[in-house]
Design an enzyme around this catalytic site. Structure first.
Site, mmCIF file in Angstrom:
data_model
loop_
_atom_site.group_PDB
_atom_site.id
_atom_site.type_symbol
_atom_site.label_atom_id
_atom_site.label_comp_id
_atom_site.label_asym_id
_atom_site.label_seq_id
_atom_site.Cartn_x
_atom_site.Cartn_y
_atom_site.Cartn_z
ATOM 1 N N CYS A 142 0.822 -1.212 0.000
ATOM 2 C CA CYS A 142 0.000 0.000 0.000
ATOM 3 C C CYS A 142 0.858 1.267 0.000
ATOM 4 C CB CYS A 142 -0.991 -0.032 1.150
ATOM 5 S SG CYS A 142 -2.372 1.127 0.901
ATOM 6 N N HIS A 235 -4.450 -4.233 0.327
ATOM 7 C CA HIS A 235 -4.212 -4.787 1.662
ATOM 8 C C HIS A 235 -4.687 -6.239 1.734
ATOM 9 C CE1 HIS A 235 -2.744 -1.377 4.008
ATOM 10 N NE2 HIS A 235 -3.598 -0.603 3.368
ATOM 11 N N GLU A 237 -3.591 -8.491 3.437
ATOM 12 C CA GLU A 237 -3.433 -8.992 4.804
ATOM 13 C C GLU A 237 -4.612 -8.645 5.705
ATOM 14 O OE1 GLU A 237 -2.214 -4.735 5.355
ATOM 15 O OE2 GLU A 237 -2.165 -6.217 3.747
#
Length: 313
Positions: A142, A235, A237
């Protein structure tokens, strides 16, 4: 194979409750294979939450991974206990003499801040420069992807008028690239950023392999030719509720955030969100560890050099 982390790290108990194999340091020491050494530079405010998210993805691999956590400076944190930082995080001075197989640089809530106004910008540049000679493959996530593009290609900061927030469809562009192996032709991934990553702009000003894009979100995944720098603009994650928590936070601060796109069932924030990107996130990190790190890195990290890298896919 498991990840190896300190026994007392909060993520350890969380991951074990999820039936994820976390190896104690004592047991790991008895293994006769060389584990991969991965450093995570955690720039997010809620460090315990973020480290757990990344450790979860790193755990889904047949490779043993030893993880070290790095902080950008020693300023007090508003969101993470000082005891946690002092116990589990390294200062750069403690790791700069080492070599690592992989480095992950997380995102940071700095989308509207100019690079030169970021309080730790000079230190971050130092770490990124250090990685060129001490890390096999660096994964920029990011905001870190935008920072990495500034450092490597001197690209100016491009900012969207409105924040991009939601879960977006992406298309792959080179199904035979190693990091895309096993990917569906289209996949979902979350974004939460102001940064703009135009495919045309990156094609015009860099030599990156642009591997996945979104009609709305722009470039999602790109790598340098040698796979030593991997840029992920979203993102993968994130937990299922991370976008929700950000949305509620922004509402509480008097902002008027748009409802995250393609996130809540029936676009209703009262409905629990569904994580539609989980399998993608695990596969992306598995491929990065295997094809960009494990198959590229020298066996002996003490003899780290450009010539040590394999050039085969």
């Amino acid at each position: 194979m498991p990840i190896r982390i300190p026994d007392q790290l909060p993520a350890s108990d969380v991951l074990r409750t999820e039936n994820i194999f976390v190896m104690s340091e004592t047991r790991a020491a008895s293994q006769e294979i060389r584990p991969l050494r991965v450093l995570i530079l955690n720039l997010m405010p809620k460090k315990i939450e973020t480290e757990t998210q990344f450790l979860r993805l790193l755990s889904n691999s047949p490779l043993q991974v030893n993880v070290e956590l790095l902080r950008i400076d020693n300023r007090p944190s508003k969101n993470t206990p000082t005891e946690h930082l002092d116990t589990f995080y390294r200062q750069f001075e403690m790791v700069k003499g080492k070599n690592f197989d992989g480095l992950i640089i997380t995102g940071a809530p700095l989308g509207l801040v100019q690079f030169e106004d970021v309080i730790y910008w000079d230190h971050l540049k130092t770490i990124m420069e250090w990685a060129k000679d001490h890390v096999t493959s660096t994964l920029y996530v990011c905001w870190a992807a935008q920072a990495g593009l500034k450092l490597l290609y001197d690209l100016p900061k491009k900012t969207r008028k409105e924040k991009l927030s939601g879960v977006y469809h992406h298309q792959i562009h080179n199904p035979f690239h190693p990091i895309l192996r096993g990917f569906d032709d289209t996949f979902l991934a979350p974004h939460s950023r102001y940064a703009d990553f135009s495919p045309h702009f990156l094609e015009e000003h860099t030599d990156l392999d642009i591997l996945a894009t979104s009609d709305v979100a722009g470039v999602y995944l790109a790598t340098t030719k040698d796979k030593r720098n991997v840029f992920v603009t979203g993102h993968p994650e994130y937990d299922s509720h991370t976008l929700h928590n950000e949305y509620i936070r922004d509402l509480g601060e008097g902002m008027e955030p748009a409802i995250p796109v393609n996130y809540y069932p029936n676009n209703n924030p009262d409905n629990p969100p569904i994580a539609s990107w989980r399998s993608h996130g695990h596969l992306l990190f598995l491929n990065w560890l295997n094809y960009c790190v494990y198959q590229q890195t020298p066996y002996d990290l003490d003899h780290f050099s450009e010539d040590a890298f394999t050039k085969d896919d």
